[in-house]
Design an enzyme around this catalytic site. Sequence first.
Site, PDB file in Angstrom:
ATOM      1  N   TYR B 109       8.275   3.932 -14.403  1.00 24.62           N
ATOM      2  CA  TYR B 109       8.219   2.505 -14.094  1.00 24.62           C
ATOM      3  C   TYR B 109       9.158   1.747 -15.021  1.00 24.62           C
ATOM      4  O   TYR B 109       9.301   2.094 -16.202  1.00 24.62           O
ATOM      5  CB  TYR B 109       6.812   1.951 -14.315  1.00 24.62           C
ATOM      6  CG  TYR B 109       5.837   2.241 -13.214  1.00 24.62           C
ATOM      7  CD1 TYR B 109       5.674   1.365 -12.150  1.00 24.62           C
ATOM      8  CD2 TYR B 109       5.062   3.400 -13.245  1.00 24.62           C
ATOM      9  CE1 TYR B 109       4.759   1.635 -11.145  1.00 24.62           C
ATOM     10  CE2 TYR B 109       4.149   3.667 -12.245  1.00 24.62           C
ATOM     11  CZ  TYR B 109       3.996   2.778 -11.199  1.00 24.62           C
ATOM     12  OH  TYR B 109       3.093   3.043 -10.207  1.00 24.62           O
ATOM     13  N   TYR B 148       3.858  10.807 -12.007  1.00 26.80           N
ATOM     14  CA  TYR B 148       4.125  10.573 -13.428  1.00 26.80           C
ATOM     15  C   TYR B 148       2.896  10.904 -14.272  1.00 26.80           C
ATOM     16  O   TYR B 148       1.758  10.851 -13.810  1.00 26.80           O
ATOM     17  CB  TYR B 148       4.593   9.132 -13.671  1.00 26.80           C
ATOM     18  CG  TYR B 148       3.581   8.061 -13.368  1.00 26.80           C
ATOM     19  CD1 TYR B 148       2.637   7.677 -14.325  1.00 26.80           C
ATOM     20  CD2 TYR B 148       3.570   7.421 -12.140  1.00 26.80           C
ATOM     21  CE1 TYR B 148       1.714   6.697 -14.046  1.00 26.80           C
ATOM     22  CE2 TYR B 148       2.650   6.434 -11.851  1.00 26.80           C
ATOM     23  CZ  TYR B 148       1.731   6.078 -12.816  1.00 26.80           C
ATOM     24  OH  TYR B 148       0.813   5.105 -12.531  1.00 26.80           O
ATOM     25  N   ARG B 158      -0.461  11.290 -12.230  1.00 28.78           N
ATOM     26  CA  ARG B 158      -0.808  10.515 -11.036  1.00 28.78           C
ATOM     27  C   ARG B 158      -0.015  11.028  -9.838  1.00 28.78           C
ATOM     28  O   ARG B 158       1.203  11.224  -9.934  1.00 28.78           O
ATOM     29  CB  ARG B 158      -0.457   9.026 -11.200  1.00 28.78           C
ATOM     30  CG  ARG B 158      -1.174   8.223 -12.252  1.00 28.78           C
ATOM     31  CD  ARG B 158      -2.629   7.842 -11.962  1.00 28.78           C
ATOM     32  NE  ARG B 158      -3.112   7.843 -10.597  1.00 28.78           N
ATOM     33  CZ  ARG B 158      -3.036   6.822  -9.738  1.00 28.78           C
ATOM     34  NH1 ARG B 158      -2.488   5.686 -10.088  1.00 28.78           N
ATOM     35  NH2 ARG B 158      -3.530   6.916  -8.524  1.00 28.78           N
ATOM     36  N   HIS B 161       2.619   7.356  -5.520  1.00 33.05           N
ATOM     37  CA  HIS B 161       1.924   6.278  -4.814  1.00 33.05           C
ATOM     38  C   HIS B 161       2.736   4.998  -4.886  1.00 33.05           C
ATOM     39  O   HIS B 161       3.603   4.844  -5.746  1.00 33.05           O
ATOM     40  CB  HIS B 161       0.527   6.038  -5.404  1.00 33.05           C
ATOM     41  CG  HIS B 161       0.562   5.615  -6.843  1.00 33.05           C
ATOM     42  ND1 HIS B 161       0.629   6.524  -7.871  1.00 33.05           N
ATOM     43  CD2 HIS B 161       0.575   4.396  -7.420  1.00 33.05           C
ATOM     44  CE1 HIS B 161       0.672   5.879  -9.027  1.00 33.05           C
ATOM     45  NE2 HIS B 161       0.648   4.583  -8.796  1.00 33.05           N
ATOM     46  N   HIS B 163       1.859   0.841  -5.044  1.00 27.42           N
ATOM     47  CA  HIS B 163       0.818  -0.179  -5.159  1.00 27.42           C
ATOM     48  C   HIS B 163       1.066  -1.283  -4.133  1.00 27.42           C
ATOM     49  O   HIS B 163       2.202  -1.732  -3.967  1.00 27.42           O
ATOM     50  CB  HIS B 163       0.846  -0.819  -6.552  1.00 27.42           C
ATOM     51  CG  HIS B 163       0.518   0.122  -7.667  1.00 27.42           C
ATOM     52  ND1 HIS B 163      -0.736   0.222  -8.205  1.00 27.42           N
ATOM     53  CD2 HIS B 163       1.293   0.992  -8.355  1.00 27.42           C
ATOM     54  CE1 HIS B 163      -0.721   1.113  -9.187  1.00 27.42           C
ATOM     55  NE2 HIS B 163       0.499   1.598  -9.301  1.00 27.42           N
TER      56      HIS B 163
END
Lengths: 230, 248
Positions: B109, B148, B158, B161, B163
């Site tokens: 991110y 990640y 995780r 995905h 959000h």
Amino acid sequence: MRAYLLTGSQTVGPFFSPALLREDACRNVLTQPETVGERIRIEGHVFDGDGLPVPDAMVEIWQANAHGRYNHAADEGPASLDPSFTGFGRSGTGDDGSYWFETIKPGPVPFDAQRSTDGDLTPALPAGIACGQGEQEGSRRGVTTFQQAPTSVQAPHICVTVFARGLLNHLVTRLYFADEPANAEDVVLQCVPSERRATLLARRKHGGAIVVYHFDIILQGAGETVFFNL
Amino acid sequence: MNNTTIGAIVRGDREVFPPYLYEAYQSTRRRAPTLPLIDVPLTLSELTGPGPAISAVTPEDADLTRNAGTGGEAIGQRIIVTGRVLDDRGNPVPNTLLEIWQANAAGRYLHKRDQWPGPLDPNFLGIGRCLTDENGVYRFLTIRPGAYPWKNHPNAWRPAHIHFSVFGSSMLSRLVTQMYFPDDPLHRIDPIMQSVPTEAARERLIAAYDHDVTEPEWALGYRWDIVVRGPYATPFESPVSVETGKAG
């Protein structure tokens, strides 16, 4: 009937700020110069169960304008719209868990969304409601209804929604004004056990140039804020 | 995941929404409320909401492969993510704001708190937004995010995905969730996804590969519909409620 399974909730996680708190998505200031109403500043902190600030939370608010009218098609009431006021706010929290809004104090709003369209005095209540207020009929198909419309107007309040890393679903609550006499008649407040109502009351700070109401949101533990099953 | 402590406090439909306390996801432990949620009447305050009034987006906002504004294109498998926003009676939710955010193709991110040694992509911000059209349809062009690592437990990763934040027409329809990709072995060991209480509700979070959405020589297509609570003051027919034990 409920035809479709709802989509479940997931946490906002730790990395939402570039998207949800980008400059033009953050809305700490709800007012414009021409907005009608008493200017107020709302300040508070979000705390966790250890009493520590929550630095990665987001607080959203939704409120009526100074006349008590929501900027939404479902509000067909007689109160005036204010073209310079949307009523939506969004604030991140700082390292100290603090959030803030500059807005106006909302007017009292009608209780019932349907009241203005068909004159139906029976408030719409969700299935299985277990609210301690007023004379209640027995359950009918899992729905409890008030025998009589309690009161047609709600005390001034602001709807508050809290998101954070670690919250798998957002939390829903309301901010009321501690110095507002209409609180005593407010149906939603009366659904809250009396010993917990104080957690929904924003307290006016005296002395400053602008009126400040202080409202902390305590996710867990001593003084835990009342959250609603909405 | 099977022996985690699961709290009893849930907002909304217990078949669909996670409990606030799900100990396998450690951050819930000191942030989950411990006192019962209060049932309250639905009033005008809940049956209205900001969704219809928020509409400021540009077409560029929906193209995450280029919206960094660098003139360059994000690296990764280009994908189209599209679907409809519906309410629980199947009615489309038009003109409502979706905001999305995601890791880059390497699983990193662009955020000061994400410091694991995955590479950043200078052409990828990982944020986007769009409005649904009159039929409730949304569409994003992006790149497939990577998985990640996180520090929830040893060797925790995780699943990939995206959000999503959705407003809908009222306060009842507000939703923040995550869209997952099909056939990911990380699903069953991810406490955030597994916090959703039923298999049917978890499957609802997984997009479907759709070859009709895929564009030749351009991008793979995924379809994912989002169902939010409608603005209905009147009670609906519902399955037996765990909460009240009363049949709908």
